[in-house]
Scaffold this motif. Structure first.
Motif, PDB file in Angstrom:
ATOM      1  N   ARG A   1       0.838  -1.190   0.000  1.00 58.40           N
ATOM      2  CA  ARG A   1       0.000   0.000   0.000  1.00 58.40           C
ATOM      3  C   ARG A   1       0.882   1.253   0.000  1.00 58.40           C
ATOM      4  NH1 ARG A   1      -3.731  -1.344   4.032  1.00 58.40           N
ATOM      5  NH2 ARG A   1      -4.337  -2.994   2.630  1.00 58.40           N
ATOM      6  N   GLN A   2       1.940   1.186   0.776  1.00 59.48           N
ATOM      7  CA  GLN A   2       2.850   2.342   0.789  1.00 59.48           C
ATOM      8  C   GLN A   2       3.418   2.594  -0.604  1.00 59.48           C
ATOM      9  OE1 GLN A   2       5.779   1.496   3.676  1.00 59.48           O
ATOM     10  NE2 GLN A   2       4.458   2.084   5.384  1.00 59.48           N
ATOM     11  N   LEU A   3       3.763   1.494  -1.276  1.00 52.91           N
ATOM     12  CA  LEU A   3       4.310   1.646  -2.627  1.00 52.91           C
ATOM     13  C   LEU A   3       3.288   2.275  -3.552  1.00 52.91           C
ATOM     14  CD1 LEU A   3       6.174  -1.686  -3.305  1.00 52.91           C
ATOM     15  CD2 LEU A   3       7.139   0.579  -3.264  1.00 52.91           C
ATOM     16  N   HIS A   4       2.032   1.935  -3.300  1.00 54.68           N
ATOM     17  CA  HIS A   4       0.988   2.417  -4.198  1.00 54.68           C
ATOM     18  C   HIS A   4       0.585   3.852  -3.933  1.00 54.68           C
ATOM     19  CE1 HIS A   4      -0.589  -1.790  -5.376  1.00 54.68           C
ATOM     20  NE2 HIS A   4       0.554  -1.492  -5.924  1.00 54.68           N
ATOM     21  N   THR A   5       0.865   4.333  -2.744  1.00 57.09           N
ATOM     22  CA  THR A   5       0.321   5.637  -2.372  1.00 57.09           C
ATOM     23  C   THR A   5       0.605   6.733  -3.401  1.00 57.09           C
ATOM     24  OG1 THR A   5       0.806   4.935  -0.165  1.00 57.09           O
ATOM     25  CG2 THR A   5      -0.001   7.153  -0.422  1.00 57.09           C
ATOM     26  N   PRO A   6       1.848   6.893  -3.840  1.00 53.77           N
ATOM     27  CA  PRO A   6       2.066   7.980  -4.806  1.00 53.77           C
ATOM     28  C   PRO A   6       1.271   7.796  -6.083  1.00 53.77           C
ATOM     29  CG  PRO A   6       4.038   6.642  -4.571  1.00 53.77           C
ATOM     30  CD  PRO A   6       3.108   6.224  -3.494  1.00 53.77           C
ATOM     31  N   VAL A   7       1.178   6.546  -6.544  1.00 56.40           N
ATOM     32  CA  VAL A   7       0.428   6.297  -7.776  1.00 56.40           C
ATOM     33  C   VAL A   7      -1.037   6.636  -7.567  1.00 56.40           C
ATOM     34  CG1 VAL A   7      -0.215   4.567  -9.442  1.00 56.40           C
ATOM     35  CG2 VAL A   7       2.008   4.466  -8.374  1.00 56.40           C
ATOM     36  N   VAL A   8      -1.558   6.163  -6.434  1.00 64.16           N
ATOM     37  CA  VAL A   8      -2.973   6.406  -6.164  1.00 64.16           C
ATOM     38  C   VAL A   8      -3.236   7.902  -6.111  1.00 64.16           C
ATOM     39  CG1 VAL A   8      -4.740   6.228  -4.397  1.00 64.16           C
ATOM     40  CG2 VAL A   8      -3.368   4.246  -4.970  1.00 64.16           C
TER      41      VAL A   8
ATOM     42  N   PHE B   1     -10.242   3.697  -5.472  1.00 66.16           N
ATOM     43  CA  PHE B   1     -11.643   3.964  -5.120  1.00 66.16           C
ATOM     44  C   PHE B   1     -11.749   4.392  -3.666  1.00 66.16           C
ATOM     45  CE2 PHE B   1     -12.497   0.771  -8.582  1.00 66.16           C
ATOM     46  CZ  PHE B   1     -12.726   1.773  -9.500  1.00 66.16           C
ATOM     47  N   GLU B   2     -10.953   3.740  -2.843  1.00 71.74           N
ATOM     48  CA  GLU B   2     -10.988   4.085  -1.428  1.00 71.74           C
ATOM     49  C   GLU B   2     -10.605   5.552  -1.242  1.00 71.74           C
ATOM     50  OE1 GLU B   2      -8.489   2.312   2.037  1.00 71.74           O
ATOM     51  OE2 GLU B   2      -9.561   0.739   0.985  1.00 71.74           O
ATOM     52  N   GLU B   3      -9.544   5.931  -1.947  1.00 75.87           N
ATOM     53  CA  GLU B   3      -9.062   7.298  -1.839  1.00 75.87           C
ATOM     54  C   GLU B   3     -10.124   8.275  -2.357  1.00 75.87           C
ATOM     55  OE1 GLU B   3      -6.214   8.323  -0.658  1.00 75.87           O
ATOM     56  OE2 GLU B   3      -6.184  10.412  -1.319  1.00 75.87           O
ATOM     57  N   LEU B   4     -10.766   7.895  -3.467  1.00 74.98           N
ATOM     58  CA  LEU B   4     -11.823   8.759  -4.003  1.00 74.98           C
ATOM     59  C   LEU B   4     -12.936   8.906  -2.977  1.00 74.98           C
ATOM     60  CD1 LEU B   4     -12.193   7.597  -7.693  1.00 74.98           C
ATOM     61  CD2 LEU B   4     -11.507   9.828  -6.907  1.00 74.98           C
ATOM     62  N   ASP B   5     -13.286   7.804  -2.346  1.00 79.81           N
ATOM     63  CA  ASP B   5     -14.324   7.836  -1.326  1.00 79.81           C
ATOM     64  C   ASP B   5     -13.931   8.745  -0.177  1.00 79.81           C
ATOM     65  OD1 ASP B   5     -16.355   6.506  -2.292  1.00 79.81           O
ATOM     66  OD2 ASP B   5     -16.075   4.655  -1.162  1.00 79.81           O
ATOM     67  N   ASN B   6     -12.695   8.582   0.253  1.00 76.35           N
ATOM     68  CA  ASN B   6     -12.221   9.366   1.394  1.00 76.35           C
ATOM     69  C   ASN B   6     -12.318  10.845   1.115  1.00 76.35           C
ATOM     70  OD1 ASN B   6     -11.628   7.296   2.981  1.00 76.35           O
ATOM     71  ND2 ASN B   6      -9.444   7.219   2.502  1.00 76.35           N
ATOM     72  N   THR B   7     -11.711  11.239   0.003  1.00 81.05           N
ATOM     73  CA  THR B   7     -11.672  12.667  -0.275  1.00 81.05           C
ATOM     74  C   THR B   7     -13.067  13.169  -0.551  1.00 81.05           C
ATOM     75  OG1 THR B   7     -11.088  12.002  -2.484  1.00 81.05           O
ATOM     76  CG2 THR B   7      -9.336  12.829  -1.105  1.00 81.05           C
ATOM     77  N   LEU B   8     -13.910  12.257  -0.998  1.00 74.43           N
ATOM     78  CA  LEU B   8     -15.264  12.658  -1.307  1.00 74.43           C
ATOM     79  C   LEU B   8     -16.011  13.047  -0.044  1.00 74.43           C
ATOM     80  CD1 LEU B   8     -17.121  12.011  -4.061  1.00 74.43           C
ATOM     81  CD2 LEU B   8     -18.200  10.554  -2.404  1.00 74.43           C
ATOM     82  N   THR B   9     -15.870  12.229   0.983  1.00 80.07           N
ATOM     83  CA  THR B   9     -16.718  12.444   2.142  1.00 80.07           C
ATOM     84  C   THR B   9     -16.273  13.632   2.985  1.00 80.07           C
ATOM     85  OG1 THR B   9     -15.436  10.684   3.137  1.00 80.07           O
ATOM     86  CG2 THR B   9     -17.631  10.137   2.334  1.00 80.07           C
ATOM     87  N   ASN B  10     -15.044  13.548   3.495  1.00 81.96           N
ATOM     88  CA  ASN B  10     -14.725  14.651   4.402  1.00 81.96           C
ATOM     89  C   ASN B  10     -13.345  15.232   4.188  1.00 81.96           C
ATOM     90  OD1 ASN B  10     -13.497  12.361   5.189  1.00 81.96           O
ATOM     91  ND2 ASN B  10     -14.745  12.085   7.021  1.00 81.96           N
ATOM     92  N   LYS B  11     -12.386  14.345   4.071  1.00 85.13           N
ATOM     93  CA  LYS B  11     -11.013  14.793   4.198  1.00 85.13           C
ATOM     94  C   LYS B  11     -10.657  15.835   3.147  1.00 85.13           C
ATOM     95  CE  LYS B  11      -7.541  12.024   3.325  1.00 85.13           C
ATOM     96  NZ  LYS B  11      -7.004  10.693   3.269  1.00 85.13           N
ATOM     97  N   PRO B  12     -10.466  17.065   3.527  1.00 80.92           N
ATOM     98  CA  PRO B  12      -9.967  18.004   2.544  1.00 80.92           C
ATOM     99  C   PRO B  12      -8.488  17.719   2.310  1.00 80.92           C
ATOM    100  CG  PRO B  12     -10.302  19.093   4.656  1.00 80.92           C
ATOM    101  CD  PRO B  12     -10.599  17.645   4.868  1.00 80.92           C
ATOM    102  N   SER B  13      -8.182  17.383   1.123  1.00 80.20           N
ATOM    103  CA  SER B  13      -6.812  16.961   0.871  1.00 80.20           C
ATOM    104  C   SER B  13      -5.862  18.137   1.020  1.00 80.20           C
ATOM    105  CB  SER B  13      -6.714  16.403  -0.539  1.00 80.20           C
ATOM    106  OG  SER B  13      -5.372  16.210  -0.861  1.00 80.20           O
ATOM    107  N   GLN B  14      -4.745  17.836   1.614  1.00 84.61           N
ATOM    108  CA  GLN B  14      -3.788  18.918   1.800  1.00 84.61           C
ATOM    109  C   GLN B  14      -2.535  18.679   1.001  1.00 84.61           C
ATOM    110  OE1 GLN B  14      -3.617  18.790   5.994  1.00 84.61           O
ATOM    111  NE2 GLN B  14      -5.377  20.135   6.220  1.00 84.61           N
TER     112      GLN B  14
END
Lengths: 773, 584
Positions: free
Chosen positions: A72-79, A122-135
């Motif tokens: 998952r860590q490896l994927h983070t930048p790609v995601v 998709f998880e990331e899309l969901d996250n940013t969608l609901t609340n987390k304002p990305s910084q």
């Protein structure tokens, strides 16, 4: 029957046909039931099988979790890059002004590792969608200081993330244009209806889909329907919205269909903000898309391509962070055989993460077949306390286990008298308690050594990388090796030459480099996560700090300083050599080492990468070897059936008549040319069967001779009857031969050795030629 | 969307408008082989304006613009046409119902229904035009009354060539729509193909009224491109990709020069105004960047100067106010560049125009990526002219290295060597199988007792012979494209490659004693089959046999080029040229 279903599926590279039920009753039971197999190893304790299964689960889930975290860590930048591409798709600040017409934003993700990265997206899309304002700060290049696009931490009103509606489409849904459009349009339009079923809050109810009449309304594959739907949801909130179409296995989509889909969609962007996310397995997205589509289609798109990490690098990272990281302590360490196989398979066949996980899991499973592995985590043997464990061992059922353990420990300890911490209390008559204590001591020793080895390995890698970056050679003679190769050699303990050479090179560095190197080393030791490990390596840290302190100031560059540099460098070089060598010990030593290390146990590679056709041919050519192997694997009940066969020694060469029918037929098959005349084949087969019959009759006769002969009361009439009977028997035999031929033929046919062509009457075609015997 | 620029299409549009508003033929075919996208957009907008601005004497015009790609079933065609003709937008809230008249009839079942639908639309217009005052616009209604109740329906079908494959049964009815409906209907086909290539067989369709769009002249193209300055988005949006002043009015003259410059570089290859506009949009921001940098710098210097002046003087409050005003006065306006600067810029960016054409026209990269990767170094004009070339080169090299992983050709090709070792072997074997004729396999790859010398000689001789004896030179297979080969052949060649080039690299297996046995087992393993399958899903191998045929050995074609094959072969130490029947 899933396997028969698979036969229909042309995309399956290999299909597993389960063996006939009557053959594998034993094997299946053993696999599906958690009951111990019918023939437990004599050294096992009672319930050992279940307990080991428990231990395996614990050890494996720990390892799996670690690997998944790393991946998952490896994927983070790609995601995050994919997600930001998606969000920016219709962002005005990322559209070039002055383009002749709007383009469809397309994000292509290359997943050559076959990985789970899409789910992360998709998880990331969901996250940013609901609340987390990305910084996240995005963008590089000269003109991004625009305050609108860049979000600074703590900005009171960060730009809201667009609301994303997602539709996922697989190739099977898109066999023609109408179904493809239906999948896309229907995916969005009907989704709202489905969501409404779930939650009926005030806001959503008024967007409940009105009932459409199938005939009087727009067709459900009409893009205008999507446009009308989007128009209705658009004013609902101020957020920008995106319609994301995800296409899995994009290579499998029909190109002509996709071309039209893009064409149709391009007429509606940017009014309907469609974004396409294509998941490809090709290593490069653009190459594929450029090859697959015409330029006319390409001009409609704006493709951003992102590649998921793949290949040997991922393998390397995962392995070194799981099994060679001082901050992680796997319960079972990989031995050289498994590691070799893993590296070999990863570089030769496929470096996908899933394959790697399968191999690791298999290695773990195999490891826990050993009865002693019950001691991997603790010495309680599945009970809650030492006392209970002792009690358990005192039962007569456990004597074998106890005996074997004692012998093993005894030999280990006497072989290596240097190992102080493990002593059996009373060498003459050891108590069970003492034994278990010694096991625990052995465990902590093994873990400690593994930890040391990991630190040594990481230190060596660090120094090596540093020297490499500074332009020094780090190996003698050989070409530079990857860290995968280094791992395999470290596990074997064959690196002392490298370490010495590395130390020698370190002595040659100049003052600036030495300072950098020491700082890097200090960083490494300083950032070890576990405090106990840090404490253990305190000496090394002190040594480095002292060396840093000795270094003269940077600006002084007289000869005096140079000599002192050289002295310090020499000291550090020697120390590093010694330090790393003392750490890189082989782990397959020490008492009970093979409980915590898979060692030299060969990896069951046939399970991962079998050669099915050759295996079948081999089984047909040498049936008895396979049968006896099967018997060994799945217990003795099969042996009871044909006990007399079991007496035949396996090694000897069999005459053809001794083989089973299918094998006989197959032998004759191998003798023939490209096409076989079925009648000739039958004749040849019948010939062998005749020999077989005679031989069996002779054997019967021999047996009968051995027994006292029964006096015959036959006379003339009876003799005629006998002749009659013999004729009947002959008829019957012929029928039997035919039946046996048919059966054998069917079996070969079923296994795919025969091709029926209408080309020549009474002939069938062979499908394999020239098989090495 | 703003109205498209009509420069260059005036004749077409005036003819078209006149036709439609006076006595249009029932079936018109407009052929535009060069700029279909632009002319279609223009026709659409002219129809829209005709339908609004009908003068007193002309009939009321209702029109529908369809795209034959989007209308891929008859039903879609009926729905879209009728809804558009009736000026009806389906509303989601009403369940996206199609237009229908008061009877609530359904018009999308078949051609007959469609014709009835047309009639219904027609009569609806007549009725509502006379009686009611609602509907699209009051003006239209008045006209219908004045023009004696004539309502003319116009159906424009773009990309009409696609009708033939998408809705083949509709071509003939559409061409005869006026006959069928007995109405004042005009059907216009707009296509980049000529009518001959669309025409149904057996003369089922009437001959259309032909209109054709001539290719644009150089002058019109230049005018069109220059007219697009500044792009409509620039006022409303702030793109982070381009400087906000890139399309400053002062630079307009420079833009005209720039456009003609681009055109002169690209016109031998591309004349499509859309493509030229794409290239211009990608290059212009970088082109003017040095100017903007210089302007900004001089402005800053100026401000600095002013500040120094102010600090030199006494700092009264009053004075400061004056200063502020003065500062505004002294603000340097962005002005058009001098002739000298223009020439300098043009020379500096001349090579990058070719580069832009080469990578943007085939869409090897996209404008937004290209802008980022080809941004010129900051303050380019501040360098001495002698150094500039070196600076540019260095900058380009830097960009190349930093963007390698990002996108573009380099990054893409770098992905291939990441394949696992076995995949490389399979691809090289596939290349050999696709290039060599089947019957040469034994000679090229077979291993005899002293095959080395024999093979080499044989592989060279046939080429020489063909050169000397036969008059017709045989074209090497490499140039003819790959041959299909069965899987078995691929595996056999793979076996040879592995045996000769991989035997040392693989892990030792003492249990295989017979020579060749190890390889034999290796190529029969599942991983090899899986790899072949995987490669074909990546389209590095093309499967030529249908996927649902199980009984035969599947056949493939090689999907990589000679260069890639050569690189892969180098990676795995295979002498590829020794294996080819027609060595390069």
């Amino acid at each position: 029957m899933s396997s028969l279903h698979d036969l229909e599926d042309p995309s399956q590279p290999c299909i597993y046909l389960a063996p006939r039920d009557d053959l594998t009753d034993e094997g299946r039971d053993a696999a599906s039931d958690p009951d111990p197999p019918s023939s437990p190893s004599p050294r096992d304790i009672s319930e050992g099988y279940l307990l080991r299964l428990q231990a395996y689960k614990e050890a494996w889930s720990k390892c799996l979790e670690r690997v998944q975290t790393i991946v998952r860590q490896l994927h983070t930048p790609v995601v995050s890059s994919v997600v930001s591409h998606i969000y920016e798709a219709y962002d005005e600040s990322h559209v070039v002004p002055g383009l002749p017409y709007p383009e469809i934003p397309v994000v292509g993700v290359s997943l050559s590792g076959g990985s789970s990265i899409l789910e992360d997206i998709f998880e990331e899309l969901d996250n940013t969608l609901t609340n987390k304002p990305s910084q996240r700060k995005k963008g590089k290049g000269r003109m991004v200081d625009d305050p609108d696009t860049d979000m600074i931490d703590g900005t009171p009103s960060p730009k809201p993330r667009p609301q994303t509606h997602i539709v996922r489409i697989s190739p099977s849904e898109c066999c023609n244009l109408a179904s493809a459009m239906k999948a896309i349009v229907g995916g969005f339009v009907n989704r709202i209806e489905r969501e409404d079923d779930d939650h009926d809050d005030e806001e959503e109810t008024h967007m409940k889909a009105p009932r459409r009449k199938p005939t009087a309304s727009l067709a459900n594959y009409d893009i205008n329907l999507l446009a009308a739907w989007y128009k209705s949801i658009e004013p609902l909130s101020d957020d920008r919205k995106l319609l994301l179409v995800v296409m899995h296995d994009f290579e499998q989509f029909d190109r002509a269909v996709m071309q039209d889909v893009f064409d149709i969609c391009s007429q509606h962007v940017p009014r309907v903000p469609l974004v396409f996310l294509l998941a490809l397995s090709s290593p490069s997205v653009l190459t594929y898309i450029r090859g697959a589509f015409t330029r006319a289609t390409l001009t409609l798109l704006r493709i951003d391509s992102v590649s998921a990490p793949s290949g040997a690098d991922v393998l390397e990272t995962v392995l070194s962070k799981t099994f060679f990281d001082p901050d992680f302590d796997p319960d079972v360490m990989l031995g050289s055989a498994t590691l070799d196989y893993l590296v070999e398979f990863g570089t030769r066949h496929t470096a996908s993460i899933d394959t790697m996980l399968t191999i690791l899991q298999l290695a773990y499973m195999k490891h826990f077949e050993e009865p002693f592995t019950i001691l991997v985590h603790d010495a309680f043997l599945g009970t809650s306390s030492m006392q209970a464990a002792i009690k358990k061992l005192e039962q007569p059922l456990s004597f074998n286990f106890l005996d074997a353990l004692l012998t093993r420990l005894w030999t280990d300890v006497t072989d290596q008298p240097t190992l102080d911490p493990i002593r059996l209390d009373d060498e003459e008559s050891p108590t069970i308690e003492g034994l278990l204590g010694a096991v625990s001591a052995a465990r902590s020793l093994a873990h400690k050594q593994a930890r040391k080895m990991r630190i040594g390995f990481q230190t060596m890698c660090l120094v090596k990388q540093f020297m490499h970056a500074q332009g020094y050679k780090t190996t003698t003679g050989r070409p530079e090796e990857t860290s995968l190769e280094l791992m395999t050699r470290v596990v074997r303990g064959r690196v002392s030459k490298e370490v010495k050479y590395l130390g020698m090179m370190v002595k040659k560095v100049n003052g600036r480099q030495l300072r950098l190197l020491l700082q890097a080393l200090h960083q490494f030791f300083h950032h070890l996560k576990s405090p106990s490990v840090r404490r253990e390596e305190e000496d090394a840290r002190i040594r480095i700090v002292a060396a840093i302190a000795q270094l003269p100031e940077e600006d002084g560059d007289g000869t005096e300083e140079n000599t002192s540099f050289a002295q310090i460098a020499a000291g550090i070089g020697d120390w590093l050599t010694e330090y790393i060598e003392s750490r890189l010990i082989r782990l397959d030593q020490g008492p009970l080492w093979d409980v915590w290390n898979t060692g030299m146990t060969p990896f069951p590679s046939e399970l991962i990468n079998p050669a099915p056709r050759l295996a079948i041919v081999n089984a047909l050519l040498h049936p008895y070897e396979v049968l006896s192997a099967h018997r060994e694997l799945f217990g003795d009940s099969a042996a009871a059936e044909d006990a007399e066969d079991a007496q035949i020694p396996v090694e000897r060469q069999y005459a053809i008549w001794e083989l089973p029918d299918t094998s006989i037929l197959f032998r004759r098959y191998m003798d023939s040319g490209r096409m076989i005349n079925v009648y000739d084949w039958f004749e040849a087969f019948a010939g062998v069967l005749d020999v077989q019959r005679e031989q069996l009759q002779e054997r019967e006769k021999a047996k009968a001779l051995a027994k006292p002969a029964i006096p015959k009361k036959g006379k003339g009439k009876v003799k005629q009857k006998v002749i009659q009977e013999e004729e009947d028997a002959e008829e019957k035999w012929k029928m039997e031969v035919q039946a046996r031929f048919m059966r054998a033929l069917q079996e070969l046919d079923f296994m795919g050795f025969i091709k029926h062509t209408g080309r020549k009457a009474d002939h069938v075609m062979k499908t394999i030629y020239d098989i090495p015997d | 969307m703003s109205a498209p620029v009509s420069t260059g299409f005036e004749t077409l549009l005036s003819h078209f408008t006149t036709l439609i508003t006076t006595f249009p033929p029932p079936f018109i075919h407009i052929n535009d082989p060069n700029t279909p996208r632009i002319s279609a957009a223009l026709l659409r907008s002219s129809l829209a304006s005709i339908s609004v601005h009908t003068s007193e004497s002309t009939p009321r015009i209702a029109y529908a613009c369809l795209n034959a790609v989007a209308c891929f079933t008859p039903r879609l065609l009926y729905d879209t046409a009728l809804n558009a003709l009736a000026g009806w937008t389906p509303q989601w809230e009403d369940g996206c119902e199609n237009w229908t008249d008061d009877t609530g009839q359904r018009f999308n079942e078949n051609v007959d229904g469609f014709v009835h639908g047309l009639k219904a639309v027609h009569s609806w217009y007549l009725k509502h035009g006379r009686n009611k005052d609602e509907g699209g616009d009051g003006k239209g209604k008045g006209k219908a009354k004045d023009s004696g109740g004539i309502v003319r329906l116009v159906v424009l079908i773009e990309r009409a060539e696609r009708l033939k494959e998408n809705v083949p049964d509709m071509v003939v009815p559409l061409t005869r729509l006026a006959e069928l409906a007995q109405l004042d209907v005009t059907v216009i086909f707009h296509s980049d193909l000529q009518w001959d290539q669309i025409r149904p067989t057996l003369g089922a369709s009437p001959e259309p009224f032909y209109m054709s769009v001539p290719a644009l002249s150089k002058q019109t193209i230049l005018e069109r491109l220059a007219d697009a300055y500044p792009p409509p988005e620039i006022g409303t949006s702030k793109s982070s990709l381009v400087d906000e002043n890139s399309y400053h009015p002062a630079l307009q003259r420079l833009f005209v020069h720039f456009v003609s410059n681009v055109h002169s570089v690209c016109s031998p290859f591309v004349t499509d105004p859309a493509e030229l506009a794409y290239i211009i949009a990608a290059r212009w921001p970088g082109f003017v960047q040095p100017l903007l940098d210089e302007w900004r710098r001089s402005r800053e210097e100026r401000q600095e100067e002013l500040r120094l002046q102010r600090e030199g003087g006494d700092d009264d409050d009053e004075r400061e106010d004056v200063d502020m005003e003065e500062e505004k006065e002294h603000e340097i306006e962005l002005g058009p560049p001098s002739e000298n600067t223009r020439l300098r810029l043009t020379r500096l960016f001349a090579s990058s125009l070719t580069e832009a054409l080469e990578s943007l026209y085939p869409r090897l990269t996209y404008a937004s990526t290209w802008i980022r990767s080809h941004a010129p170094p900051t303050d380019l004009l501040a360098y001495h002219p002698r150094d500039i070339a070196a600076v540019l080169q260095k900058h380009r090299a830097d960009n190349n290295t930093s963007n390698r992983g990002d996108s573009g050709k380099d990054g893409e090709e770098a992905a291939i060597p990441n394949l696992p070792r076995m995949a490389k072997f399979i691809l090289v074997a596939a290349f050999v199988a696709s290039t060599n004729p089947t019957k040469t396999d034994m000679r090229m790859l077979g291993r005899g007792l002293d095959e080395r010398t024999k093979r080499r000689r044989k592989s060279v001789s046939p080429r020489k012979k063909t050169g000397v004896k036969q008059s017709a030179v045989k074209i090497p297979q490499r140039l003819l494209g790959p041959l299909a080969f069965p899987l078995d052949r691929l595996l056999a060649i793979l076996g040879v490659l592995l045996e000769e080039n991989d035997a040392e690299a693989r892990p030792p297996m003492p249990e295989y004693t017979v020579p060749g046995e190890y390889t034999e087992i290796e190529i029969a393993r599942v991983a090899v089959y899986a790899q072949v399958h995987h490669l074909s899903s990546m389209h590095l191998l093309h499967r030529t046999s249908p996927a649902d045929r199980m009984e035969l050995s599947p056949t493939f074609k090689c999907g990589i080029s000679y260069e890639v094959a050569l690189r892969l072969a180098k990676d795995i130490d295979v002498a590829l040229n020794d294996m080819l029947w027609d060595p390069v």
